[in-house]
Design an enzyme around this catalytic site. Structure first.
Site, short mmCIF file in Angstrom:
data_model
loop_
_atom_site.label_atom_id
_atom_site.label_comp_id
_atom_site.label_asym_id
_atom_site.label_seq_id
_atom_site.Cartn_x
_atom_site.Cartn_y
_atom_site.Cartn_z
N ASP A 141 -16.64 4.79 38.53
CA ASP A 141 -17.18 4.68 39.89
C ASP A 141 -17.91 5.92 40.39
OD1 ASP A 141 -17.55 3.09 42.28
OD2 ASP A 141 -16.08 4.38 43.26
N CYS A 196 -26.22 -17.86 36.90
CA CYS A 196 -26.27 -18.24 38.32
C CYS A 196 -27.01 -19.58 38.50
CB CYS A 196 -26.98 -17.18 39.15
SG CYS A 196 -25.97 -15.73 39.52
N CYS A 199 -27.83 -21.81 41.93
CA CYS A 199 -26.84 -21.54 42.97
C CYS A 199 -27.33 -20.41 43.90
CB CYS A 199 -25.53 -21.12 42.32
SG CYS A 199 -24.25 -20.61 43.46
N CYS A 249 -19.11 -12.60 49.53
CA CYS A 249 -20.10 -13.10 48.57
C CYS A 249 -19.49 -13.29 47.18
CB CYS A 249 -21.32 -12.19 48.50
SG CYS A 249 -20.95 -10.48 48.10
C1 B12 Z 1 -22.88 2.43 45.78
C2 B12 Z 1 -21.87 1.38 45.43
C3 B12 Z 1 -21.59 0.41 46.40
C4 B12 Z 1 -22.47 0.23 47.65
C5 B12 Z 1 -23.76 -0.51 47.24
C6 B12 Z 1 -23.47 -1.76 46.40
C7 B12 Z 1 -24.63 -2.32 45.60
N1 B12 Z 1 -24.65 -3.62 45.42
O1 B12 Z 1 -25.47 -1.59 45.15
C8 B12 Z 1 -21.52 -0.55 48.59
C9 B12 Z 1 -20.70 0.41 49.44
C10 B12 Z 1 -22.17 -1.57 49.51
C11 B12 Z 1 -20.59 -1.20 47.55
C12 B12 Z 1 -19.89 -2.35 47.78
C13 B12 Z 1 -19.06 -2.97 46.86
N2 B12 Z 1 -18.69 -2.47 45.67
CO1 B12 Z 1 -19.46 -0.89 44.89
N3 B12 Z 1 -20.24 0.57 43.89
C14 B12 Z 1 -21.22 1.37 44.17
C15 B12 Z 1 -21.51 2.30 42.97
C16 B12 Z 1 -20.86 3.66 43.25
C17 B12 Z 1 -23.00 2.47 42.65
C18 B12 Z 1 -23.79 1.14 42.64
C19 B12 Z 1 -25.28 1.36 42.63
O2 B12 Z 1 -25.77 2.24 41.94
N4 B12 Z 1 -26.00 0.58 43.43
C20 B12 Z 1 -27.43 0.60 43.46
C21 B12 Z 1 -27.98 -0.65 42.79
C22 B12 Z 1 -29.50 -0.63 42.85
O3 B12 Z 1 -27.56 -0.57 41.46
P1 B12 Z 1 -26.61 -1.66 40.78
O4 B12 Z 1 -26.09 -2.64 41.75
O5 B12 Z 1 -25.63 -0.93 39.94
O6 B12 Z 1 -27.65 -2.49 39.88
C23 B12 Z 1 -28.26 -1.99 38.71
C24 B12 Z 1 -28.23 -2.97 37.54
O7 B12 Z 1 -27.18 -3.90 37.61
C25 B12 Z 1 -29.60 -3.60 37.52
N5 B12 Z 1 -29.76 -4.94 38.04
C26 B12 Z 1 -29.18 -5.53 39.08
N6 B12 Z 1 -29.66 -6.77 39.21
C27 B12 Z 1 -30.57 -6.96 38.23
C28 B12 Z 1 -31.34 -8.07 37.92
C29 B12 Z 1 -32.24 -7.97 36.86
C30 B12 Z 1 -33.08 -9.15 36.55
C31 B12 Z 1 -32.33 -6.76 36.09
C32 B12 Z 1 -33.26 -6.63 34.98
C33 B12 Z 1 -31.53 -5.67 36.43
C34 B12 Z 1 -30.65 -5.79 37.49
O8 B12 Z 1 -30.44 -2.76 38.23
C35 B12 Z 1 -29.71 -1.92 39.10
C36 B12 Z 1 -30.23 -0.54 39.10
O9 B12 Z 1 -30.07 0.05 37.86
C37 B12 Z 1 -20.80 1.52 41.80
C38 B12 Z 1 -20.19 2.40 40.70
C39 B12 Z 1 -21.25 3.00 39.81
N7 B12 Z 1 -21.18 4.30 39.58
O10 B12 Z 1 -22.14 2.30 39.34
C40 B12 Z 1 -19.70 0.70 42.54
C41 B12 Z 1 -19.41 -0.72 42.05
C42 B12 Z 1 -20.73 -1.39 41.83
N8 B12 Z 1 -18.73 -1.38 43.23
C43 B12 Z 1 -17.83 -2.17 42.91
C44 B12 Z 1 -17.14 -2.98 43.85
C45 B12 Z 1 -15.84 -3.62 43.38
C46 B12 Z 1 -17.65 -3.17 45.15
C47 B12 Z 1 -17.20 -4.21 46.20
C48 B12 Z 1 -16.80 -5.56 45.62
C49 B12 Z 1 -16.01 -3.62 47.02
C50 B12 Z 1 -15.61 -4.49 48.20
N9 B12 Z 1 -14.84 -5.55 47.98
O11 B12 Z 1 -15.96 -4.21 49.32
C51 B12 Z 1 -18.45 -4.31 47.10
C52 B12 Z 1 -19.44 -5.39 46.64
C53 B12 Z 1 -20.65 -5.55 47.53
C54 B12 Z 1 -21.84 -6.15 46.79
N10 B12 Z 1 -22.25 -7.35 47.13
O12 B12 Z 1 -22.37 -5.49 45.89
C55 B12 Z 1 -17.65 -2.30 41.40
C56 B12 Z 1 -18.33 -3.60 40.96
C57 B12 Z 1 -17.63 -4.39 39.87
C58 B12 Z 1 -18.47 -5.61 39.49
N11 B12 Z 1 -17.82 -6.66 39.04
O13 B12 Z 1 -19.68 -5.59 39.59
C59 B12 Z 1 -18.36 -0.98 40.90
C60 B12 Z 1 -19.05 -1.10 39.53
C61 B12 Z 1 -17.27 0.12 40.84
C62 B12 Z 1 -16.37 -0.01 39.60
N12 B12 Z 1 -16.33 1.00 38.76
O14 B12 Z 1 -15.70 -1.00 39.36
N13 B12 Z 1 -20.62 -0.51 46.37
S1 SF4 Z 2 -22.45 -17.42 44.20
FE1 SF4 Z 2 -24.14 -16.01 43.83
S2 SF4 Z 2 -23.47 -14.76 42.12
FE2 SF4 Z 2 -22.14 -16.57 42.12
S3 SF4 Z 2 -23.17 -18.03 40.75
FE3 SF4 Z 2 -23.89 -18.46 42.81
S4 SF4 Z 2 -25.78 -17.26 42.98
FE4 SF4 Z 2 -24.65 -16.44 41.22
S1 SF4 Z 3 -21.64 -8.16 53.73
FE1 SF4 Z 3 -20.04 -9.03 52.43
S2 SF4 Z 3 -20.95 -10.96 51.82
FE2 SF4 Z 3 -22.64 -9.69 52.50
S3 SF4 Z 3 -23.36 -8.61 50.68
FE3 SF4 Z 3 -21.88 -7.28 51.67
S4 SF4 Z 3 -19.98 -7.74 50.56
FE4 SF4 Z 3 -21.36 -9.46 50.19
#
Ligand code: B12
Ligand code: SF4
Ligand code: SF4
Length: 318
Positions: A141, A196, A199, A249
């Site tokens: 993380d 997905c 959906c 979500c």
């Molecule tokens: C910052 C962060 C947050 C932020 C931003 C979340 C976000 N969606 O970006 C906030 C505070 C909102 C958050 C919330 C949550 N988080 Co958080 N968070 C992080 C953290 C520290 C960095 C994520 C990040 O870099 N985000 C920026 C976006 C741009 O990057 P990304 O989502 O990782 O996506 C990359 C790839 O997946 C790819 N990608 C994504 N979609 C697609 C689609 C295509 C077609 C392609 C090619 C690529 C691609 O591109 C992105 C950029 O490289 C990570 C840990 C880590 N070091 O990675 C945990 C992490 C993502 N979080 C985690 C969790 C558990 C949560 C929550 C569920 C907690 C909660 N219950 O409240 C929520 C979920 C909210 C949500 N809908 O995402 C887990 C996720 C586990 C999983 N199954 O995915 C992580 C991995 C921590 C861990 N070690 O377990 N989080």
């Molecule tokens: S709820 Fe969202 S993440 Fe889950 S299968 Fe449907 S579109 Fe994909």
């Molecule tokens: S507000 Fe809740 S439902 Fe909406 S993207 Fe964030 S974690 Fe998911």
């Protein structure tokens, strides 16, 4: 006959051996790839990360902007990087709280940052005893590492429209960990199909419209607002009862449908109290003592009180 000097090269440590050890340590999902083989795929993710930062979607999470260069170039984090190992560990999928106050599921139990890190460190330090040339860095993380990207590139799941990493059987209530190593694993990236389909349940469910397909506007996300954002919110949001984190979500996702009941008190960590009146009356000293050593301690007292007041005003119909 002259024998070759015995050097235990890390190259004799196979991916399969690492995988076996990690499965035995409680990580049912283990993946691996060589960084150099994954580069072209990695670049696509790194570009998406850059765009996300450029749009300002990270809000006040400055560390995500500061770590941009290191995320784009993982050898800045670990210079001898060759093989990347990924793991996932499921956590309880049952909702926590009651109809009034809810906590994100990941908060129920000991802090995963500590437990996952300790278990990974234990496994890798044991491997290092056998293979002294092994070098590694455990990331859970908090490191400047794109964990979901590595999970995707090593076949642990696909990134859903809600941006979570989803495994076809385990769903998305899983924690991720990444270990950078100096090992050549002889493994190419392995990329799962995106299941997905058509959906859109997560997008429709999000009460604050924080989601576009595969894109999270964190500034609107309840998880960000309740956990990461300090001080007042710019606008009053409904948190749908969530006082720390948000799972909306994920709980509508068809890959997570097994969870149907609130977690009984006996299985709820004692620090996750769901009595609104009690919590509103709590002092800072009491709050700190209650959350000490748990993942909830990352939420500071004034912010937790702010979150409670949002729930209260919703209850009062304000
Ligand atoms: C910052 C962060 C947050 C932020 C931003 C979340 C976000 N969606 O970006 C906030 C505070 C909102 C958050 C919330 C949550 N988080 Co958080 N968070 C992080 C953290 C520290 C960095 C994520 C990040 O870099 N985000 C920026 C976006 C741009 O990057 P990304 O989502 O990782 O996506 C990359 C790839 O997946 C790819 N990608 C994504 N979609 C697609 C689609 C295509 C077609 C392609 C090619 C690529 C691609 O591109 C992105 C950029 O490289 C990570 C840990 C880590 N070091 O990675 C945990 C992490 C993502 N979080 C985690 C969790 C558990 C949560 C929550 C569920 C907690 C909660 N219950 O409240 C929520 C979920 C909210 C949500 N809908 O995402 C887990 C996720 C586990 C999983 N199954 O995915 C992580 C991995 C921590 C861990 N070690 O377990 N989080
Ligand atoms: S709820 Fe969202 S993440 Fe889950 S299968 Fe449907 S579109 Fe994909
Ligand atoms: S507000 Fe809740 S439902 Fe909406 S993207 Fe964030 S974690 Fe998911």
């Amino acid at each position: 006959v002259l024998m070759e000097p015995h050097t235990s090269s890390p190259q004799s440590l196979s991916f399969e051996k690492i995988q076996e050890r990690l499965i035995a340590s409680g990580f049912p999902l283990v993946g691996g790839t060589d960084y150099d083989q994954a580069l072209s795929f990695y670049q696509v993710h790194a570009d998406r990360y850059q765009q996300w930062i450029d749009r300002g979607s990270h809000g006040a999470m400055e560390y995500l902007k500061r770590g941009l260069e290191r995320r784009v170039n993982p050898r800045l984090v670990f210079p001898s990087l060759q093989g990347v190992i990924t793991v996932a560990r499921p956590y309880s999928p049952h909702p926590v709280g009651n109809d009034e106050i809810r906590y994100a599921r990941y908060l129920n139990g000991p802090d995963y940052h500590d437990t996952m890190k300790a278990d990974l460190e234990a496994s890798f330090s044991a491997l290092k005893l056998e293979f002294p040339e092994l070098e590694y860095k455990v990331c859970v993380d908090t490191s400047a590492v794109l964990e979901r990207t590595w999970a995707v590139l090593t076949g642990l799941g696909w990134v859903g429209k809600n941006t979570l990493l989803i495994h076809p059987q385990y769903g998305s209530f899983i924690f991720l960990g990444t270990v950078f190593t100096n090992l050549t694993l002889n493994r190419a990236p392995e990329i799962l199909k995106d299941y997905c389909g058509s959906c859109t349940r997560c997008i429709e469910t999000c009460p604050t419209e924080a989601l576009e397909p595969h894109y999270l506007e964190a500034r609107k996300c309840i998880s960000y607002l309740t956990l990461e954002k300090r001080g007042d919110w710019e606008k009053d949001f409904t948190t749908r009862g969530f006082v720390a984190g948000c799972d909306l979500c994920q709980e509508v996702c068809p890959y997570n449908t097994k969870a149907v009941r609130y977690t009984p008190a006996s299985e709820t960590a004692p620090h996750l109290i769901s009595d609104l009146a009690f919590l509103l009356n709590e002092t800072e000293i009491e709050y700190r003592a209650r959350v000490k050593g748990t993942a909830l301690s990352r939420v500071k007292y004034p912010d937790f009180q702010r979150n409670l007041k949002a729930v209260l005003s919703l209850k009062n119909g304000e």
